[in-house]
Design a protein around this motif. Structure first.
Motif, mmCIF file in Angstrom:
data_model
loop_
_atom_site.group_PDB
_atom_site.id
_atom_site.type_symbol
_atom_site.label_atom_id
_atom_site.label_comp_id
_atom_site.label_asym_id
_atom_site.label_seq_id
_atom_site.Cartn_x
_atom_site.Cartn_y
_atom_site.Cartn_z
ATOM 1 N N ARG A 167 35.138 65.582 13.573
ATOM 2 C CA ARG A 167 35.487 65.061 12.240
ATOM 3 C C ARG A 167 35.081 66.019 11.125
ATOM 4 O O ARG A 167 35.694 66.034 10.056
ATOM 5 N N ASP A 168 34.022 66.813 11.371
ATOM 6 C CA ASP A 168 33.471 67.674 10.315
ATOM 7 C C ASP A 168 34.013 69.104 10.333
ATOM 8 O O ASP A 168 33.924 69.809 9.316
ATOM 9 N N PHE A 169 34.536 69.543 11.477
ATOM 10 C CA PHE A 169 35.010 70.921 11.609
ATOM 11 C C PHE A 169 36.444 70.932 12.139
ATOM 12 O O PHE A 169 36.788 70.134 13.017
ATOM 13 N N PRO A 170 37.286 71.849 11.640
ATOM 14 C CA PRO A 170 38.677 71.899 12.105
ATOM 15 C C PRO A 170 38.807 72.584 13.467
ATOM 16 O O PRO A 170 37.965 73.398 13.856
ATOM 17 N N LYS A 171 39.857 72.223 14.181
ATOM 18 C CA LYS A 171 40.254 72.880 15.442
ATOM 19 C C LYS A 171 39.067 73.038 16.391
ATOM 20 O O LYS A 171 38.387 72.090 16.720
ATOM 21 N N LEU A 172 38.820 74.291 16.834
ATOM 22 C CA LEU A 172 37.751 74.551 17.802
ATOM 23 C C LEU A 172 36.459 75.031 17.148
ATOM 24 O O LEU A 172 35.510 75.397 17.852
ATOM 25 N N ASP A 173 36.426 75.037 15.816
ATOM 26 C CA ASP A 173 35.277 75.620 15.105
ATOM 27 C C ASP A 173 33.955 74.973 15.509
ATOM 28 O O ASP A 173 32.972 75.662 15.823
ATOM 29 N N GLY A 174 33.918 73.650 15.480
ATOM 30 C CA GLY A 174 32.672 72.951 15.788
ATOM 31 C C GLY A 174 32.213 73.183 17.210
ATOM 32 O O GLY A 174 31.019 73.401 17.454
ATOM 33 N N LEU A 175 33.155 73.154 18.157
ATOM 34 C CA LEU A 175 32.810 73.386 19.553
ATOM 35 C C LEU A 175 32.275 74.796 19.751
ATOM 36 O O LEU A 175 31.281 75.007 20.463
ATOM 37 N N ALA A 176 32.918 75.775 19.133
ATOM 38 C CA ALA A 176 32.487 77.166 19.270
ATOM 39 C C ALA A 176 31.072 77.357 18.728
ATOM 40 O O ALA A 176 30.231 78.011 19.362
ATOM 41 N N LEU A 177 30.800 76.795 17.565
ATOM 42 C CA LEU A 177 29.472 76.925 16.962
ATOM 43 C C LEU A 177 28.412 76.199 17.793
ATOM 44 O O LEU A 177 27.301 76.708 17.985
ATOM 45 N N ALA A 178 28.766 75.008 18.294
ATOM 46 C CA ALA A 178 27.821 74.256 19.121
ATOM 47 C C ALA A 178 27.543 74.983 20.430
ATOM 48 O O ALA A 178 26.403 75.005 20.912
ATOM 49 N N MET A 179 28.577 75.593 21.006
ATOM 50 C CA MET A 179 28.393 76.354 22.240
ATOM 51 C C MET A 179 27.457 77.535 21.994
ATOM 52 O O MET A 179 26.626 77.870 22.862
ATOM 53 N N ALA A 180 27.559 78.157 20.819
ATOM 54 C CA ALA A 180 26.662 79.260 20.474
ATOM 55 C C ALA A 180 25.220 78.767 20.359
ATOM 56 O O ALA A 180 24.285 79.434 20.829
ATOM 57 N N VAL A 181 25.029 77.597 19.767
ATOM 58 C CA VAL A 181 23.682 77.011 19.677
ATOM 59 C C VAL A 181 23.138 76.743 21.073
ATOM 60 O O VAL A 181 21.981 77.073 21.383
ATOM 61 N N GLY A 182 23.975 76.165 21.932
ATOM 62 C CA GLY A 182 23.560 75.882 23.301
ATOM 63 C C GLY A 182 23.195 77.147 24.060
ATOM 64 O O GLY A 182 22.225 77.173 24.826
ATOM 65 N N ALA A 183 23.974 78.208 23.837
ATOM 66 C CA ALA A 183 23.706 79.484 24.512
ATOM 67 C C ALA A 183 22.360 80.063 24.083
ATOM 68 O O ALA A 183 21.585 80.560 24.911
ATOM 69 N N VAL A 184 22.070 79.990 22.793
ATOM 70 C CA VAL A 184 20.788 80.491 22.285
ATOM 71 C C VAL A 184 19.627 79.697 22.892
ATOM 72 O O VAL A 184 18.604 80.272 23.300
ATOM 73 N N LEU A 185 19.780 78.391 22.967
ATOM 74 C CA LEU A 185 18.729 77.544 23.547
ATOM 75 C C LEU A 185 18.521 77.847 25.035
ATOM 76 O O LEU A 185 17.397 77.762 25.548
ATOM 77 N N ALA A 186 19.611 78.191 25.735
ATOM 78 C CA ALA A 186 19.527 78.443 27.180
ATOM 79 C C ALA A 186 18.980 79.826 27.512
ATOM 80 O O ALA A 186 18.513 80.051 28.634
ATOM 81 N N LEU A 187 19.014 80.741 26.538
ATOM 82 C CA LEU A 187 18.639 82.138 26.810
ATOM 83 C C LEU A 187 17.247 82.304 27.428
ATOM 84 O O LEU A 187 17.122 82.935 28.495
#
Length: 291
Positions: A167-187
């Protein structure tokens, strides 16, 4: 092309996406001895994030603090869900793990339906879980079951977090940013688990393959299919994930299931389909104007 005319190819796209996802999970299991489950989580999230960021190229400005909080929460859920899923896979057969994980969205569908018949699907799912142990609970690692149940709960939170970010981000923007957050946490966890294996180019390449098979291809196919299929039909097809997982586990990992475990998988699939149909019917009735 009408939705009806494109339904058959769209159904095949969903099935192909499920197949890719479980092949990716099978490949991940084969890599566990080298990189460990948390190392595999890191590789999957990092490569998924890179691919999604390149595709979406999200705009960082113009979003509220609440929207960014939603992205961070979504990233935490993604990292947690993947970690618990792979930790369960390390101890349980693929088909059993996915069947238990499906209980998360199943419970969410039952709650959303708000119908008395929903309890029938809940009891059917409970019977399915009991049947999973019918092949011998001693065959199911208790810690693995706990990890799978945690993944199930995380999947329910994933659905809620995804809706909020969508609802807050268009298209794939929110998923891409969240995936980046998840990747940083998993590092840090992934580096500690995989160690020097991350210096081997073939291992990194296989990790990229898991990301493409488990995330990129399925998501792309599902996105195309959703444009041609009703949401309820799509959800029912996704309920077949335990069956495709059991088949992939048998073909690629040599994981044989007892007949009662297969019955348990079938019962959970039936409960998922029933819950989805009940939830869709409740939504239609709520949308209909009163006479």
């Amino acid at each position: 092309m009408t939705r009806g005319a494109g339904s058959t190819p769209a159904i095949l796209l969903v099935i192909a996406g499920l197949a890719c996802q479980e092949v990716g999970a099978s490949l991940a299991v084969l890599l566990f001895p080298t990189v460990g489950p948390l190392g595999m989580v890191m590789l999957r999230l990092v490569f998924s994030a890179v691919i999604l960021l390149l595709i979406a190229r999200p705009v960082l400005s113009g979003h509220s603090r609440s929207a960014w909080t939603g992205v961070v929460w979504f990233g935490v859920v993604l990292a947690t869900m993947n970690a618990l899923f792979y930790l369960a896979l390390e101890r349980l057969p693929l088909g059993v793990t996915v069947t238990i994980e499906v209980l998360g969205p199943l419970v969410l569908s039952i709650v959303a339906s708000r119908r008395a018949s929903a309890w029938l699907w809940a009891l059917l799912a409970l019977a399915g879980v009991a049947a999973l142990g019918g092949g011998g609970w001693d065959r199911l690692d208790p810690l693995g079951v706990l990890f799978a149940l945690g993944a199930a709960a995380s999947w329910a939170f994933y659905i809620l977090a995804s809706a909020r970010v969508g609802r807050d981000f268009p298209k794939l923007d929110g998923l891409a940013l969240a995936m980046a957050v998840g990747a940083v946490l998993a590092l840090p966890f992934g580096i500690a688990d995989a160690g020097s294996a991350l210096l081997r180019i073939e291992i990194v390449a296989l990790g990229a393959a898991v990301a493409v098979l488990s995330s990129t291809i399925p998501y792309a196919l599902e996105l195309v299919a959703l444009r041609r299929l009703p949401a309820a039909v799509f959800a029912i097809l996704m309920s077949l994930a335990p069956a495709t997982a059991a088949l992939a586990g048998f073909i690629f990992l040599g994981q044989h299931l007892a007949w009662l475990e297969l019955v348990g998988i079938a019962l959970v699939i039936a409960a998922s389909i029933g819950a989805v149909r009940s939830s869709a019917r409740a939504a239609r009735e709520a949308a209909e104007p009163l006479a």
